[in-house]
Design a protein around this motif. Structure first.
Motif, PDB file in Angstrom:
ATOM      1  N   GLY A  72       0.790  -1.218   0.000  1.00  0.00           N
ATOM      2  CA  GLY A  72       0.000   0.000   0.000  1.00  0.00           C
ATOM      3  C   GLY A  72       0.828   1.277   0.000  1.00  0.00           C
ATOM      4  N   VAL A  73       2.147   1.158   0.018  1.00  0.00           N
ATOM      5  CA  VAL A  73       3.026   2.333  -0.036  1.00  0.00           C
ATOM      6  C   VAL A  73       3.540   2.476  -1.464  1.00  0.00           C
ATOM      7  CG1 VAL A  73       5.198   3.343   0.771  1.00  0.00           C
ATOM      8  CG2 VAL A  73       3.733   2.100   2.371  1.00  0.00           C
ATOM      9  N   ARG A  74       3.364   3.651  -2.033  1.00  0.00           N
ATOM     10  CA  ARG A  74       3.879   3.972  -3.369  1.00  0.00           C
ATOM     11  C   ARG A  74       4.860   5.124  -3.216  1.00  0.00           C
ATOM     12  NH1 ARG A  74       2.314   3.331  -8.828  1.00  0.00           N
ATOM     13  NH2 ARG A  74       2.789   5.159 -10.121  1.00  0.00           N
ATOM     14  N   LYS A  75       6.063   4.977  -3.803  1.00  0.00           N
ATOM     15  CA  LYS A  75       7.106   5.970  -3.583  1.00  0.00           C
ATOM     16  C   LYS A  75       7.951   6.155  -4.837  1.00  0.00           C
ATOM     17  CE  LYS A  75       9.151   8.482  -0.363  1.00  0.00           C
ATOM     18  NZ  LYS A  75       8.482   9.484   0.406  1.00  0.00           N
ATOM     19  N   ASP A  76       8.244   7.417  -5.153  1.00  0.00           N
ATOM     20  CA  ASP A  76       9.219   7.732  -6.191  1.00  0.00           C
ATOM     21  C   ASP A  76      10.601   7.412  -5.639  1.00  0.00           C
ATOM     22  OD1 ASP A  76       7.221   8.730  -7.864  1.00  0.00           O
ATOM     23  OD2 ASP A  76       7.498  10.788  -7.175  1.00  0.00           O
ATOM     24  N   VAL A  77      11.444   6.770  -6.471  1.00  0.00           N
ATOM     25  CA  VAL A  77      12.767   6.360  -6.014  1.00  0.00           C
ATOM     26  C   VAL A  77      13.832   6.668  -7.058  1.00  0.00           C
ATOM     27  CG1 VAL A  77      11.923   4.484  -4.519  1.00  0.00           C
ATOM     28  CG2 VAL A  77      12.521   4.005  -6.908  1.00  0.00           C
ATOM     29  N   THR A  78      15.051   6.677  -6.571  1.00  0.00           N
ATOM     30  CA  THR A  78      16.241   6.686  -7.411  1.00  0.00           C
ATOM     31  C   THR A  78      16.883   5.314  -7.268  1.00  0.00           C
ATOM     32  OG1 THR A  78      16.574   9.044  -7.022  1.00  0.00           O
ATOM     33  CG2 THR A  78      18.476   7.797  -7.807  1.00  0.00           C
ATOM     34  N   PHE A  79      17.318   4.740  -8.388  1.00  0.00           N
ATOM     35  CA  PHE A  79      17.998   3.444  -8.382  1.00  0.00           C
ATOM     36  C   PHE A  79      19.501   3.697  -8.301  1.00  0.00           C
ATOM     37  CE2 PHE A  79      14.178   2.899 -11.102  1.00  0.00           C
ATOM     38  CZ  PHE A  79      13.447   2.085 -10.257  1.00  0.00           C
ATOM     39  N   VAL A  80      20.116   3.236  -7.220  1.00  0.00           N
ATOM     40  CA  VAL A  80      21.538   3.471  -6.977  1.00  0.00           C
ATOM     41  C   VAL A  80      22.254   2.130  -6.973  1.00  0.00           C
ATOM     42  CG1 VAL A  80      23.230   4.415  -5.363  1.00  0.00           C
ATOM     43  CG2 VAL A  80      20.973   5.488  -5.576  1.00  0.00           C
ATOM     44  N   THR A 117      22.702  -5.488  -7.976  1.00  0.00           N
ATOM     45  CA  THR A 117      22.040  -5.026  -6.761  1.00  0.00           C
ATOM     46  C   THR A 117      21.833  -3.512  -6.817  1.00  0.00           C
ATOM     47  OG1 THR A 117      23.099  -6.785  -5.488  1.00  0.00           O
ATOM     48  CG2 THR A 117      22.159  -4.953  -4.230  1.00  0.00           C
ATOM     49  N   LEU A 118      20.572  -3.117  -6.642  1.00  0.00           N
ATOM     50  CA  LEU A 118      20.223  -1.701  -6.633  1.00  0.00           C
ATOM     51  C   LEU A 118      19.641  -1.324  -5.284  1.00  0.00           C
ATOM     52  CD1 LEU A 118      18.404  -1.341 -10.086  1.00  0.00           C
ATOM     53  CD2 LEU A 118      20.747  -0.640  -9.510  1.00  0.00           C
ATOM     54  N   ARG A 119      20.126  -0.226  -4.734  1.00  0.00           N
ATOM     55  CA  ARG A 119      19.521   0.355  -3.535  1.00  0.00           C
ATOM     56  C   ARG A 119      18.410   1.299  -4.009  1.00  0.00           C
ATOM     57  NH1 ARG A 119      23.640   3.109  -1.496  1.00  0.00           N
ATOM     58  NH2 ARG A 119      22.796   5.120  -2.101  1.00  0.00           N
ATOM     59  N   LEU A 120      17.291   1.254  -3.327  1.00  0.00           N
ATOM     60  CA  LEU A 120      16.158   2.108  -3.649  1.00  0.00           C
ATOM     61  C   LEU A 120      16.197   3.311  -2.709  1.00  0.00           C
ATOM     62  CD1 LEU A 120      13.436  -0.672  -3.863  1.00  0.00           C
ATOM     63  CD2 LEU A 120      14.805   0.258  -5.740  1.00  0.00           C
ATOM     64  N   ASP A 121      16.539   4.465  -3.227  1.00  0.00           N
ATOM     65  CA  ASP A 121      16.568   5.683  -2.416  1.00  0.00           C
ATOM     66  C   ASP A 121      15.321   6.505  -2.710  1.00  0.00           C
ATOM     67  OD1 ASP A 121      19.011   4.969  -1.389  1.00  0.00           O
ATOM     68  OD2 ASP A 121      20.160   6.493  -2.482  1.00  0.00           O
ATOM     69  N   PRO A 122      14.578   6.890  -1.670  1.00  0.00           N
ATOM     70  CA  PRO A 122      13.380   7.695  -1.902  1.00  0.00           C
ATOM     71  C   PRO A 122      13.739   9.085  -2.421  1.00  0.00           C
ATOM     72  CG  PRO A 122      13.860   7.584   0.435  1.00  0.00           C
ATOM     73  CD  PRO A 122      14.844   6.683  -0.254  1.00  0.00           C
ATOM     74  N   ARG A 123      12.836   9.647  -3.220  1.00  0.00           N
ATOM     75  CA  ARG A 123      13.067  11.008  -3.704  1.00  0.00           C
ATOM     76  C   ARG A 123      11.792  11.822  -3.589  1.00  0.00           C
ATOM     77  NH1 ARG A 123      11.547  11.244  -9.421  1.00  0.00           N
ATOM     78  NH2 ARG A 123      11.040   9.144 -10.021  1.00  0.00           N
TER      79      ARG A 123
END
Length: 123
Positions: A72-80, A117-123
């Protein structure tokens, strides 16, 4: 850098699966891809079973931005791109969370998968 809040990182990190949409160069979103997601501390990670050749992974490389949704959480992210120093902790998180899938867990623990492997950083 924006950080995940406790609710977001907990909800997404606890979800069995995550839907990921990467942005095309024109800013539109690709169709969602469902995958496993793991939490290490206050960070979230995903991997491509096919490594850098995986279609969804290649899609993340055009803009390194997108949207994830889980629990239920939707978030814009940067793929690092994660560094090799993060791989062992991410491996352990995959084993702990998905180890009961004994016939497929090893697919995310190969060197090919690790290097995607990608870290999902919120933006």
């Amino acid at each position: 850098m924006t950080k995940w809040n406790d609710t977001e990182v907990g909800t997404i990190g606890d979800a069995e699966e995550l839907d990921l949409q990467s942005e095309r160069t024109d800013g539109t979103l690709r169709p969602p891809v469902t995958m496993w997601v793991v939490r290490v501390g206050d960070q979230l990670y995903v991997r491509s079973v096919k490594g850098a050749d995986g279609p969804w992974y290649r899609g993340t490389q055009s803009r390194h931005e997108g949207v994830v949704e889980a629990g239920g959480v939707r978030k814009d992210v940067t793929f690092v791109e994660a560094g090799s120093g993060e791989y062992a902790d991410v491996d352990a998180a995959y084993r702990a969370k998905y180890g009961h899938y004994t016939t497929i867990i090893d697919t995310v623990l190969t060197e090919q998968a690790r290097t995607s492997t990608l870290r999902l950083d919120p933006r």
